[in-house]
Design a protein around this motif. Structure first.
Motif, PDB file in Angstrom:
ATOM      1  N   PRO A 408       3.600  -1.467  -5.511  1.00 56.86           N
ATOM      2  CA  PRO A 408       4.187  -2.612  -4.811  1.00 56.86           C
ATOM      3  C   PRO A 408       3.105  -3.537  -4.265  1.00 56.86           C
ATOM      4  O   PRO A 408       2.155  -3.065  -3.657  1.00 56.86           O
ATOM      5  CB  PRO A 408       4.968  -1.956  -3.657  1.00 56.86           C
ATOM      6  CG  PRO A 408       4.343  -0.624  -3.476  1.00 56.86           C
ATOM      7  CD  PRO A 408       3.850  -0.188  -4.813  1.00 56.86           C
ATOM      8  N   PRO A 409       3.264  -4.883  -4.494  1.00 51.54           N
ATOM      9  CA  PRO A 409       2.292  -5.825  -3.938  1.00 51.54           C
ATOM     10  C   PRO A 409       2.518  -5.988  -2.435  1.00 51.54           C
ATOM     11  O   PRO A 409       3.510  -5.504  -1.895  1.00 51.54           O
ATOM     12  CB  PRO A 409       2.605  -7.124  -4.680  1.00 51.54           C
ATOM     13  CG  PRO A 409       4.008  -6.976  -5.104  1.00 51.54           C
ATOM     14  CD  PRO A 409       4.315  -5.527  -5.267  1.00 51.54           C
ATOM     15  N   THR A 410       1.589  -6.612  -1.779  1.00 49.85           N
ATOM     16  CA  THR A 410       1.744  -6.800  -0.329  1.00 49.85           C
ATOM     17  C   THR A 410       3.027  -7.574  -0.073  1.00 49.85           C
ATOM     18  O   THR A 410       3.364  -8.497  -0.822  1.00 49.85           O
ATOM     19  CB  THR A 410       0.549  -7.569   0.267  1.00 49.85           C
ATOM     20  OG1 THR A 410       0.177  -8.585  -0.652  1.00 49.85           O
ATOM     21  CG2 THR A 410      -0.630  -6.653   0.526  1.00 49.85           C
ATOM     22  N   GLY A 411       3.734  -7.170   0.942  1.00 44.73           N
ATOM     23  CA  GLY A 411       4.987  -7.836   1.273  1.00 44.73           C
ATOM     24  C   GLY A 411       6.194  -7.116   0.722  1.00 44.73           C
ATOM     25  O   GLY A 411       7.315  -7.509   0.960  1.00 44.73           O
ATOM     26  N   VAL A 412       5.942  -6.019  -0.014  1.00 45.07           N
ATOM     27  CA  VAL A 412       7.053  -5.233  -0.548  1.00 45.07           C
ATOM     28  C   VAL A 412       7.031  -3.872   0.108  1.00 45.07           C
ATOM     29  O   VAL A 412       5.958  -3.256   0.189  1.00 45.07           O
ATOM     30  CB  VAL A 412       6.954  -5.093  -2.082  1.00 45.07           C
ATOM     31  CG1 VAL A 412       8.049  -4.177  -2.608  1.00 45.07           C
ATOM     32  CG2 VAL A 412       7.054  -6.456  -2.735  1.00 45.07           C
ATOM     33  N   TYR A 413       8.166  -3.409   0.615  1.00 47.16           N
ATOM     34  CA  TYR A 413       8.191  -2.129   1.329  1.00 47.16           C
ATOM     35  C   TYR A 413       9.162  -1.179   0.655  1.00 47.16           C
ATOM     36  O   TYR A 413      10.263  -1.579   0.282  1.00 47.16           O
ATOM     37  CB  TYR A 413       8.581  -2.350   2.792  1.00 47.16           C
ATOM     38  CG  TYR A 413       7.726  -3.427   3.426  1.00 47.16           C
ATOM     39  CD1 TYR A 413       6.439  -3.139   3.878  1.00 47.16           C
ATOM     40  CD2 TYR A 413       8.191  -4.750   3.527  1.00 47.16           C
ATOM     41  CE1 TYR A 413       5.641  -4.126   4.416  1.00 47.16           C
ATOM     42  CE2 TYR A 413       7.401  -5.742   4.060  1.00 47.16           C
ATOM     43  CZ  TYR A 413       6.125  -5.428   4.514  1.00 47.16           C
ATOM     44  OH  TYR A 413       5.332  -6.419   5.030  1.00 47.16           O
ATOM     45  N   LEU A 414       8.669   0.104   0.496  1.00 48.46           N
ATOM     46  CA  LEU A 414       9.513   1.119  -0.132  1.00 48.46           C
ATOM     47  C   LEU A 414      10.019   2.078   0.925  1.00 48.46           C
ATOM     48  O   LEU A 414       9.293   2.408   1.863  1.00 48.46           O
ATOM     49  CB  LEU A 414       8.726   1.916  -1.185  1.00 48.46           C
ATOM     50  CG  LEU A 414       8.033   1.140  -2.305  1.00 48.46           C
ATOM     51  CD1 LEU A 414       7.395   2.112  -3.295  1.00 48.46           C
ATOM     52  CD2 LEU A 414       9.024   0.234  -3.033  1.00 48.46           C
ATOM     53  N   SER A 415      11.223   2.536   0.772  1.00 48.17           N
ATOM     54  CA  SER A 415      11.707   3.594   1.663  1.00 48.17           C
ATOM     55  C   SER A 415      12.690   4.442   0.874  1.00 48.17           C
ATOM     56  O   SER A 415      13.238   4.001  -0.146  1.00 48.17           O
ATOM     57  CB  SER A 415      12.372   2.984   2.902  1.00 48.17           C
ATOM     58  OG  SER A 415      13.500   2.212   2.506  1.00 48.17           O
ATOM     59  N   LEU A 416      12.845   5.693   1.350  1.00 49.07           N
ATOM     60  CA  LEU A 416      13.707   6.613   0.609  1.00 49.07           C
ATOM     61  C   LEU A 416      14.800   7.099   1.545  1.00 49.07           C
ATOM     62  O   LEU A 416      14.540   7.519   2.675  1.00 49.07           O
ATOM     63  CB  LEU A 416      12.883   7.807   0.100  1.00 49.07           C
ATOM     64  CG  LEU A 416      13.581   8.684  -0.927  1.00 49.07           C
ATOM     65  CD1 LEU A 416      13.584   7.986  -2.286  1.00 49.07           C
ATOM     66  CD2 LEU A 416      12.880  10.031  -1.031  1.00 49.07           C
ATOM     67  N   GLU A 417      15.975   7.024   1.049  1.00 56.28           N
ATOM     68  CA  GLU A 417      17.100   7.480   1.861  1.00 56.28           C
ATOM     69  C   GLU A 417      18.018   8.283   0.970  1.00 56.28           C
ATOM     70  O   GLU A 417      18.689   7.704   0.109  1.00 56.28           O
ATOM     71  CB  GLU A 417      17.846   6.266   2.439  1.00 56.28           C
ATOM     72  CG  GLU A 417      18.389   6.529   3.816  1.00 56.28           C
ATOM     73  CD  GLU A 417      18.950   5.228   4.375  1.00 56.28           C
ATOM     74  OE1 GLU A 417      20.166   5.118   4.515  1.00 56.28           O
ATOM     75  OE2 GLU A 417      18.124   4.315   4.667  1.00 56.28           O
ATOM     76  N   GLU A 418      17.936   9.594   1.124  1.00 54.76           N
ATOM     77  CA  GLU A 418      18.750  10.494   0.307  1.00 54.76           C
ATOM     78  C   GLU A 418      18.683  10.144  -1.168  1.00 54.76           C
ATOM     79  O   GLU A 418      19.690   9.759  -1.798  1.00 54.76           O
ATOM     80  CB  GLU A 418      20.204  10.466   0.795  1.00 54.76           C
ATOM     81  CG  GLU A 418      20.320  11.140   2.157  1.00 54.76           C
ATOM     82  CD  GLU A 418      21.756  11.085   2.686  1.00 54.76           C
ATOM     83  OE1 GLU A 418      22.577  10.387   2.079  1.00 54.76           O
ATOM     84  OE2 GLU A 418      22.010  11.762   3.682  1.00 54.76           O
TER      85      GLU A 418
END
Lengths: 591, 167
Positions: A408-418
């Motif tokens: 992911p480039p700067t400004g992109v956020y990853l998160s995991l939810e189930e």
């Protein structure tokens, strides 16, 4: 010389006027003194003629020397400076001749000196080796360190307990005992017989085993008794030694024998069986009755060095065990830490020949176990670790893997939810498309949601469409010729059309551009319609150069759809123009 | 005290060892003779008020197989040739020994001849001319017996005198 009185009246006054009495007196004198006078003259002649004198002295010289030898060596002393000087001159003049004379003496002397030196060295070396590794040797080594002496010195000091018990000075040729001395309490056999037998045995050994002239029996060993026999030209010195005598003692014996030879040279060479003249050798010999104290057999007390050694060993042991305990504790902690680390699963911990053996599973993205070991202070070479690779399904590992894959480039956020991977932030359209394609390939991700992600390229596309629709290309009155300064406008138009096309392609859309030609309200409608169409056509041709795949339509609306309602000349100028309408069309497939 | 080295020489079994055993003080066993080839004893006698100590080198007997080791003769002041009176051949051997010593180039060495075993009168083989023939070897002969001590003292004394005179 004649005996006549007339011939030799030398002492009588000359002349003929002598009285007969006087002549008679002279004759009488001649008769009485004649023979003595002749003898006197002969003597005078002998004394006056140096050649005669030299001859006489030469004939008497050997006898004179022989007579002088006995008289306390005065002649020798007197001759010494001259002889020395003569030798000096001889040496200076011709070294070779003197070298030739002493050569036969030098060789044996040098050989003897060298072999004796080597024997001394070997003896001390043997001793050092013998005692170097024993407990006693260790004790002596400590003593050497403590006292600053060399180890060899200490060894010699302790081991060379010996006593010279008897000395026999023996006449070499006859085997007769010249002198015998013995240490106080030694039981002595008949020394005369021993002396004779010793000589006989020397002869026997030489005759039986050696053919060389100068070889002699030098050492005999019986139990802890050693007999050292020093051989001289006229006499032999035999020393009976109990214990282990140092090699230096041998040099001492040699020196003693040498001094006996020099002090009793004439007595030795003219030995006729009178041994009493050698009584004076006793003091010299007695000096050789050396007794060297052995190591005292003291009662066992704890010596300082011993205590020190014990202390050092004890503290070493304590330190070592503390080290071992500390090490064990550190190891347990380290294993616990490894186990707690996500992405690392330890399956077995064993120990083999002082080495820790660790087996387990490790996610390639997990922390480096070697670094954890190093942090715990456990030497890497004490651990043998085998890690089998596996993929952890812990959320942080799924995210890690997603990040590695999606970048992911700067400004992109990853998160995991189930098991749902959410992406938020903003980025370019290209990344968004790629992420959608591959997100589901990440192990542990079941679905993908980028609804929270803003597409940075979408506003640009909208803007590009708007920009083109804002273009107005003006023409000259009643002509398809561009108005002044419109070439720049056309260049800008071309650039923007090109960009619009590429942006639209990114989003999978095709662009439809409608080029609309206008006229002012002057002139007939029919003319205006034609003129406006021509104008739209001209721009359409202009834009063809941008790219072959650009889809365009054109139409002329005459003055029916003015850009601006005509009120002034300015409005009329603006209406002699071409405008654009843009439509983006969704492509059925993004080919 | 004057000390002199004296060698006892003679054929095998002429009785040299028995002679000195009677006569002298010694510390070494007879075994030395067969091993080293020499045994040393000493005899002290008084000569004109002065003690003369004779170191007697009893040298292993000479026969066809064993010759005297001449090294042992070195430095001797005198020697005794021992002859077995019951074996005439030993006289000839004594003469041979003399000749060999004479060849050794050590000058004239005082010596005497002991005609031993005089106690065995029945077996005595030597005749007057045999004894006279000893003039050839410039030696005075003494009839001796290790059993009866006959002639021993005289013989040794005579040799001692000669040696002391020689110096």
């Amino acid at each position: 010389m004649s005996g006549s009185a007339k011939d030799i009246p030398e002492d009588s006054p000359p002349g003929s006027g002598e009285s007969p009495e006087e002549r008679e007196l002279a004759r009488l004198r001649e008769i009485i003194n004649g023979p003595e006078r002749k003898e006197l003259e002969n003597l005078k002649k002998r004394l006056d003629d140096p050649r005669v004198r030299a001859r006489e002295i030469a004939s008497n010289l050997p006898e004179a020397f022989a007579l002088h030898t006995d008289s306390g060596g005065r002649l020798t002393k007197a001759l010494m400076p001259s002889v020395e000087e003569a030798l000096q001159i001889s040496v200076n003049r011709n070294r070779k001749s003197l070298a030739a004379v002493i050569f036969p003496l030098m060789g044996p002397a040098i050989r003897k000196a060298i072999s004796s030196a080597i024997r001394e060295m070997i003896q001390s070396l043997n001793k050092a080796l013998e005692h170097g590794l024993s407990i006693r040797g260790l004790r002596w080594r400590i003593e050497a360190i403590r006292t600053g002496k060399s180890f060899a010195e200490v060894v010699l000091f302790h081991t060379l307990a010996y006593r010279v018990e008897q000395l026999f000075l023996i006449h070499k040729e006859t085997g007769l005992l010249l002198q015998h001395v013995s240490a106080g309490s030694v039981m002595v056999m008949d020394s005369d017989l021993v002396s004779g037998m010793l000589t006989a045995i020397q002869d026997f050994v030489r005759d039986s085993f050696s053919s060389k002239e100068g070889d002699t029996l030098q050492t005999m060993q019986v139990g802890d008794l050693t007999v050292w026999i020093e051989d001289g030209p006229e006499a032999v010195l035999a020393a009976v030694i109990r214990g282990e005598a140092p090699e230096e003692l041998k040099s001492r014996l040699t020196e003693t024998l040498e001094s006996v030879h020099s002090m009793f040279a004439s007595e030795l060479s003219s030995m006729d069986g009178d041994t009493s003249q050698f009584d004076r050798t006793r003091p010299i010999l007695e000096e050789c009755l050396i007794e060297a104290a052995a190591e005292n057999k003291k009662k066992r007390t704890l010596s300082l060095p011993f205590i020190l050694v014990v202390l050092v060993i004890l503290s070493g042991a304590v330190y070592w065990s503390a080290l071992r305990i500390g090490e064990g504790k550190r190891w347990d902690e380290c294993i616990a830490r490894l186990n707690g680390e996500s992405g690392i699963v330890i399956t077995s911990v064993t120990k083999d020949r002082g080495k820790h053996i660790v087996r387990g599973l490790r996610d390639p993205l997990a922390a480096d176990p070697a670094a954890i070991l190093a942090e715990s202070g456990i030497p890497v070479d004490q651990v043998e670790a085998t890690w089998l690779p596996y993929q952890s399904l812990a959320p942080d590992f799924i995210l890690k893997r997603a990040r590695r894959l999606l970048l992911p480039p700067t400004g992109v956020y990853l998160s995991l939810e189930e098991s749902v991977l959410h992406v938020s932030g903003s980025t370019h359209h290209k990344w968004i498309l790629r992420a959608r394609e591959i997100a589901m390939m990440v192990q542990g991700v079941d679905s993908y949601d980028d609804s929270g992600l803003r597409d940075l390229d979408l506003p640009r596309l909208e803007h590009a469409v708007e920009a083109i629709q804002n273009y107005v290309v003006r023409f000259q009155l009643g002509s398809t010729q561009y108005a002044d300064g419109q070439q720049d406008v056309i260049d800008g138009l071309k650039r923007d059309v090109k960009q619009l096309y590429s942006l639209a392609a990114l989003f999978g859309k095709s662009v439809d551009i409608r080029i609309v030609g206008h006229t002012d309200s002057t002139g007939t409608e029919a003319v205006n319609a034609e003129l406006s169409l021509d104008r739209a056509k001209a721009i359409s041709q202009e834009l063809q150069s941008v790219g072959p795949r650009i889809s365009m339509r054109f139409k002329g609306v005459g003055s029916s759809e003015p850009v601006r309602a005509e009120a002034t000349d300015e409005d009329r100028i603006l209406n002699r123009s071409v405008t654009f309408e843009v439509e983006l069309i969704e492509m059925s497939s993004p080919e | 005290m004057i000390k002199k080295k004296v060698c006892m020489l003679g054929s095998f079994a002429v009785g040299k060892t028995s002679l000195v055993r009677q006569f002298v003080q010694g510390i070494f066993s007879d075994k030395y003779l067969t091993t080293v080839g020499v045994k040393i004893d000493k005899k002290t006698i008084e000569l004109a008020g002065e003690e003369v100590q004779m170191m007697l080198w009893d040298i292993a007997g000479e026969d066809g197989f064993q010759r005297i080791q001449t090294t042992y003769l070195r430095g001797m002041a005198g020697y005794i040739l021992v002859v077995d009176g019951t074996r005439r051949s030993t006289l000839e051997e004594a003469k041979n020994i003399f000749l060999r010593i004479d060849e050794m180039d050590i000058g004239s060495v005082p010596h005497v001849v002991f005609l031993n075993k005089i106690d065995l009168t029945d077996e005595w083989e030597l005749k007057g001319e045999d004894i006279a023939s000893l003039n050839e070897i410039e030696a005075r002969a003494f009839k001796t017996s290790a059993k009866t001590n006959e002639g021993l003292e005289e013989g040794f004394l005579n040799l001692a005198e000669m040696m002391v005179k020689q110096g």
